[in-house]
Scaffold this motif. Structure first.
Motif, mmCIF file in Angstrom:
data_model
loop_
_atom_site.group_PDB
_atom_site.id
_atom_site.type_symbol
_atom_site.label_atom_id
_atom_site.label_comp_id
_atom_site.label_asym_id
_atom_site.label_seq_id
_atom_site.Cartn_x
_atom_site.Cartn_y
_atom_site.Cartn_z
ATOM 1 N N UNK A 48 0.820 -1.220 0.000
ATOM 2 C CA UNK A 48 0.000 0.000 0.000
ATOM 3 C C UNK A 48 0.850 1.265 0.000
ATOM 4 N N UNK A 49 1.997 1.247 0.654
ATOM 5 C CA UNK A 49 2.837 2.450 0.630
ATOM 6 C C UNK A 49 3.422 2.649 -0.770
ATOM 7 N N UNK A 50 3.746 1.550 -1.456
ATOM 8 C CA UNK A 50 4.241 1.660 -2.830
ATOM 9 C C UNK A 50 3.140 2.222 -3.732
ATOM 10 N N UNK A 51 1.920 1.696 -3.603
ATOM 11 C CA UNK A 51 0.797 2.193 -4.419
ATOM 12 C C UNK A 51 0.549 3.685 -4.150
ATOM 13 N N UNK A 52 0.622 4.069 -2.896
ATOM 14 C CA UNK A 52 0.429 5.470 -2.527
ATOM 15 C C UNK A 52 1.488 6.345 -3.198
ATOM 16 N N UNK A 53 2.730 5.906 -3.147
ATOM 17 C CA UNK A 53 3.814 6.689 -3.759
ATOM 18 C C UNK A 53 3.638 6.786 -5.271
ATOM 19 N N UNK A 54 3.227 5.697 -5.910
ATOM 20 C CA UNK A 54 2.980 5.730 -7.357
ATOM 21 C C UNK A 54 1.863 6.722 -7.678
#
Length: 108
Positions: A48-54
Protein backbone atom coordinates in the motif's frame (compact mmCIF):
# COMPACT_ATOMS: atom_id res chain seq x y z
CA UNK A 1 -17.34 -13.03 12.63
CA UNK A 2 -20.77 -11.48 12.90
CA UNK A 3 -21.92 -7.90 12.31
CA UNK A 4 -21.77 -6.98 16.02
CA UNK A 5 -18.17 -8.16 16.35
CA UNK A 6 -17.10 -6.20 13.26
CA UNK A 7 -18.86 -3.11 14.56
CA UNK A 8 -17.08 -3.51 17.89
CA UNK A 9 -13.70 -3.81 16.14
CA UNK A 10 -14.38 -0.67 14.11
CA UNK A 11 -15.15 1.33 17.25
CA UNK A 12 -11.51 0.79 18.26
CA UNK A 13 -10.36 2.94 15.29
CA UNK A 14 -11.13 6.66 15.45
CA UNK A 15 -10.32 7.37 11.79
CA UNK A 16 -12.82 9.04 9.47
CA UNK A 17 -12.95 5.91 7.30
CA UNK A 18 -13.61 3.58 10.23
CA UNK A 19 -16.42 5.82 11.48
CA UNK A 20 -17.94 5.90 7.98
CA UNK A 21 -17.67 2.11 7.61
CA UNK A 22 -19.26 1.69 11.05
CA UNK A 23 -22.14 3.97 10.07
CA UNK A 24 -22.70 1.92 6.90
CA UNK A 25 -22.70 -1.32 8.91
CA UNK A 26 -25.19 0.13 11.37
CA UNK A 27 -27.37 1.08 8.39
CA UNK A 28 -27.36 -2.53 7.19
CA UNK A 29 -24.54 -2.55 4.62
CA UNK A 30 -23.23 -5.87 3.35
CA UNK A 31 -19.90 -7.04 4.76
CA UNK A 32 -17.47 -9.88 4.31
CA UNK A 33 -14.61 -11.00 6.54
CA UNK A 34 -11.96 -13.15 4.90
CA UNK A 35 -11.15 -15.66 7.65
CA UNK A 36 -9.40 -18.20 5.44
CA UNK A 37 -6.11 -16.34 5.43
CA UNK A 38 -4.09 -13.69 7.15
CA UNK A 39 -1.33 -11.50 5.83
CA UNK A 40 1.60 -9.81 7.45
CA UNK A 41 0.87 -6.16 8.20
CA UNK A 42 4.42 -5.43 7.06
CA UNK A 43 3.76 -6.99 3.64
CA UNK A 44 0.51 -5.07 3.27
CA UNK A 45 2.30 -1.89 4.35
CA UNK A 46 4.92 -2.41 1.62
CA UNK A 47 2.25 -2.90 -1.03
CA UNK A 48 0.00 0.00 0.00
CA UNK A 49 2.84 2.45 0.63
CA UNK A 50 4.24 1.66 -2.83
CA UNK A 51 0.80 2.19 -4.42
CA UNK A 52 0.43 5.47 -2.53
CA UNK A 53 3.81 6.69 -3.76
CA UNK A 54 2.98 5.73 -7.36
CA UNK A 55 -0.27 7.69 -7.10
CA UNK A 56 1.57 10.74 -5.83
CA UNK A 57 4.30 10.41 -8.47
CA UNK A 58 1.77 10.19 -11.30
CA UNK A 59 -0.48 12.98 -10.08
CA UNK A 60 -3.35 10.76 -8.95
CA UNK A 61 -5.01 12.03 -5.80
CA UNK A 62 -5.41 9.13 -3.38
CA UNK A 63 -8.78 8.68 -1.73
CA UNK A 64 -8.77 10.26 1.75
CA UNK A 65 -7.57 7.93 4.48
CA UNK A 66 -4.89 6.05 2.56
CA UNK A 67 -2.06 7.71 4.51
CA UNK A 68 -3.75 6.65 7.78
CA UNK A 69 -4.00 3.06 6.53
CA UNK A 70 -0.32 3.02 5.70
CA UNK A 71 0.55 4.37 9.16
CA UNK A 72 -1.71 1.80 10.85
CA UNK A 73 -0.18 -1.09 8.93
CA UNK A 74 3.32 0.16 9.65
CA UNK A 75 2.53 0.42 13.37
CA UNK A 76 1.24 -3.18 13.36
CA UNK A 77 4.68 -4.39 12.24
CA UNK A 78 4.94 -8.12 11.67
CA UNK A 79 1.53 -8.90 13.18
CA UNK A 80 -0.86 -10.98 11.12
CA UNK A 81 -4.04 -9.22 10.02
CA UNK A 82 -7.31 -10.27 8.46
CA UNK A 83 -9.07 -8.32 5.77
CA UNK A 84 -12.73 -7.44 5.56
CA UNK A 85 -14.90 -5.33 3.30
CA UNK A 86 -18.00 -3.26 3.92
CA UNK A 87 -20.00 -2.34 0.83
CA UNK A 88 -21.92 0.81 1.62
CA UNK A 89 -24.33 2.89 -0.38
CA UNK A 90 -21.62 5.25 -1.63
CA UNK A 91 -18.38 3.26 -1.47
CA UNK A 92 -16.63 0.07 -0.48
CA UNK A 93 -14.36 0.03 2.57
CA UNK A 94 -11.34 -2.20 3.08
CA UNK A 95 -10.73 -3.06 6.72
CA UNK A 96 -7.63 -4.60 8.27
CA UNK A 97 -8.39 -6.46 11.51
CA UNK A 98 -6.06 -7.63 14.26
CA UNK A 99 -5.25 -11.34 14.32
CA UNK A 100 -7.56 -11.83 17.32
CA UNK A 101 -10.31 -9.93 15.41
CA UNK A 102 -10.93 -7.55 18.32
CA UNK A 103 -9.80 -4.28 16.80
CA UNK A 104 -9.37 -2.49 13.52
CA UNK A 105 -5.74 -1.93 12.56
CA UNK A 106 -6.71 0.32 9.66
CA UNK A 107 -9.68 1.13 7.46
CA UNK A 108 -9.86 2.69 4.02
Amino acid sequence: MNRDALQSALTQDDSVSARAALAELEAGADFQVFLNQTASARQLWATWSWRHQVMLDTGVTPRPGLAEVIAGLEAAGAARVYMATVTGSQRRFTIFLSEDLTHCVACW
